[in-house]
Design a protein around this motif. Sequence first.
Motif, PDB file in Angstrom:
ATOM      1  N   PRO A  92     108.067  53.235 -30.263  1.00  0.00           N
ATOM      2  CA  PRO A  92     109.059  54.026 -29.529  1.00  0.00           C
ATOM      3  C   PRO A  92     108.510  54.658 -28.243  1.00  0.00           C
ATOM      4  O   PRO A  92     109.222  54.708 -27.236  1.00  0.00           O
ATOM      5  CB  PRO A  92     109.480  55.104 -30.530  1.00  0.00           C
ATOM      6  N   ASP A  93     107.263  55.104 -28.251  1.00  0.00           N
ATOM      7  CA  ASP A  93     106.719  55.705 -27.024  1.00  0.00           C
ATOM      8  C   ASP A  93     106.546  54.672 -25.915  1.00  0.00           C
ATOM      9  O   ASP A  93     106.763  54.973 -24.740  1.00  0.00           O
ATOM     10  CB  ASP A  93     105.422  56.483 -27.289  1.00  0.00           C
ATOM     11  N   LYS A  95     108.455  51.975 -25.626  1.00  0.00           N
ATOM     12  CA  LYS A  95     109.832  51.673 -25.211  1.00  0.00           C
ATOM     13  C   LYS A  95     110.336  52.734 -24.240  1.00  0.00           C
ATOM     14  O   LYS A  95     111.060  52.426 -23.293  1.00  0.00           O
ATOM     15  CB  LYS A  95     110.751  51.565 -26.425  1.00  0.00           C
ATOM     16  N   LYS A  96     109.923  53.966 -24.443  1.00  0.00           N
ATOM     17  CA  LYS A  96     110.298  55.054 -23.522  1.00  0.00           C
ATOM     18  C   LYS A  96     109.661  54.813 -22.152  1.00  0.00           C
ATOM     19  O   LYS A  96     110.312  55.005 -21.115  1.00  0.00           O
ATOM     20  CB  LYS A  96     109.838  56.403 -24.101  1.00  0.00           C
ATOM     21  N   ASP A  99     111.735  52.217 -20.466  1.00  0.00           N
ATOM     22  CA  ASP A  99     112.984  52.788 -19.966  1.00  0.00           C
ATOM     23  C   ASP A  99     112.745  53.626 -18.710  1.00  0.00           C
ATOM     24  O   ASP A  99     113.579  53.624 -17.790  1.00  0.00           O
ATOM     25  CB  ASP A  99     113.666  53.622 -21.050  1.00  0.00           C
ATOM     26  N   ASP A 100     111.615  54.312 -18.640  1.00  0.00           N
ATOM     27  CA  ASP A 100     111.269  55.059 -17.428  1.00  0.00           C
ATOM     28  C   ASP A 100     111.080  54.116 -16.242  1.00  0.00           C
ATOM     29  O   ASP A 100     111.495  54.426 -15.117  1.00  0.00           O
ATOM     30  CB  ASP A 100     110.018  55.906 -17.643  1.00  0.00           C
TER      31      ASP A 100
END
Length: 122
Positions: A92-93, A95-96, A99-100
């Motif tokens: 998840p980190d 993937k963040k 997205d950034d």
Amino acid sequence: MSGKFEPKQPVQLNPPKDDPISQEELTKADGTGEGKTCYVAIKGKVYDVTGNKAYQEGGSYHVFAGKDASRALALSSKDEKDVKSEWSDLSPDKKKVLDDWITFFSKRYNIVGVVEGATNME
């Protein structure tokens, strides 16, 4: 979204396009040669980065040119082996982070289409 992704100079962008771009067309848009088109795809969306010398031949981000660089961007890697479209198995980190990068690109570069047959969009 936070102002940290805002460009230093205002950028006038065209409305995003969803025209299909073949893998062959994407590969050819690698910025090699004078005045050549340069695209980078992220999660299947194709951004026109032609005006940024960093993506042109010899530039520090040329490894991403003409490719879907989703995984490499998520991993903050410029290693050729990481420059691929697969990202769904990342933490998840990471993937963040990806997205950034999408936020960063979408505030600076025109979206000119989507990679034909892309399965990595969501």
